[in-house]
Design an enzyme around this catalytic site. Structure first.
Site, PDB file in Angstrom:
ATOM      1  CG  HIS A 129      -1.692  -0.988   1.236  1.00 14.79           C
ATOM      2  ND1 HIS A 129      -1.901  -1.942   2.670  1.00 14.79           N
ATOM      3  CD2 HIS A 129      -2.915  -1.424   0.800  1.00 14.79           C
ATOM      4  CE1 HIS A 129      -3.192  -2.701   2.213  1.00 14.79           C
ATOM      5  NE2 HIS A 129      -3.325  -2.440   1.074  1.00 14.79           N
TER       6      HIS A 129
ATOM      7  CE  LYS B  46     -13.823  -7.007   4.162  1.00 17.34           C
ATOM      8  NZ  LYS B  46     -12.550  -6.778   3.107  1.00 17.34           N
TER       9      LYS B  46
ATOM     10  NE  ARG C  36      -2.598  -7.758  -4.141  1.00 15.50           N
ATOM     11  CZ  ARG C  36      -3.513  -8.331  -2.982  1.00 15.50           C
ATOM     12  NH1 ARG C  36      -2.806  -8.460  -1.790  1.00 15.50           N
ATOM     13  NH2 ARG C  36      -4.720  -8.686  -3.180  1.00 15.50           N
TER      14      ARG C  36
ATOM     15  CB  SER D  39      -4.153  -6.621   4.644  1.00  9.66           C
ATOM     16  OG  SER D  39      -3.986  -5.319   4.222  1.00  9.66           O
TER      17      SER D  39
END
Ligand code: PNS
Length: 164
Positions: free
Chosen positions: A17, A41, A90, A129
């Site tokens: 990030h 979440k 990514r 993450s």
């Protein structure tokens, strides 16, 4: 003035990030990194904690501001009068999901919100993450994934000393 928003969960922010943040901050005059307050979440860090972590991790970047938002990104971007969202890619596996969100946002915003993708520097292509949290939860070494102060906070959350 060219402004952009980099939205995300940032639970926690990783070197991947930070690489995207640094590079976007060179392209835009002002970059707002905004933490999504996602009620569905259960994050490791609260929104307030994530904002503080991001503030510390980007303190050397004067044109980067940290904020948080809930609800739709297009509504948040409209309220801030910003027309570009930044996302990092990514690998090809990210692409399908990101393409769908970008196209939905473009359509829903009546063409007012575009998404700009930056490809992650190869060095960080493997990072996420979730994997950082999993490694840390077992006391593994995350020093190559997140800044040192972030690593300490993550281990603290799992109630373990650094590296085991
Ligand atoms: O870091 P993440 O979890 O991959 O970020 C996802 C994020 C925050 C960019 C995305 O979930 C989002 O923008 N959520 C806000 C709700 C929204 O606008 N949804 C519409 C997209 S279909």
């Amino acid at each position: 003035m060219k402004a952009a928003i980099y939205p995300g969960s940032f639970d926690p922010v990783t070197f991947g990030h930070l690489d995207i943040i640094r590079r976007s901050a060179e392209i835009f005059d002002e970059l707002t990194v905004s933490v999504l307050n996602n009620k569905t979440k259960t994050p490791l860090f609260s929104v307030e904690e994530r904002v503080k972590i991001l503030e510390e991790a980007t303190k050397d970047l004067p044109n980067v501001k940290i904020d948080s938002f809930s609800g739709l990104l297009i509504d948040y971007a409209k309220a801030k009068n910003v027309h570009v969202a930044i996302r990092g890619l990514r690998a090809i596996t990210d692409f399908e999901y990101e393409l769908q969100i970008a196209q939905t946002n473009h359509k829903l915003s009546g063409g007012r919100l575009d998404t700009m993708f930056l490809t992650t520097t190869l060095e960080y292509a493997y990072l996420s993450s979730s994997s950082v949290k999993e490694i840390a939860s077992f006391g593994g070494d995350i020093s190559q994934c997140v800044p040192e102060f972030v690593a300490r906070l993550i281990y603290e959350k799992y109630g373990i000393g650094e590296n085991g």
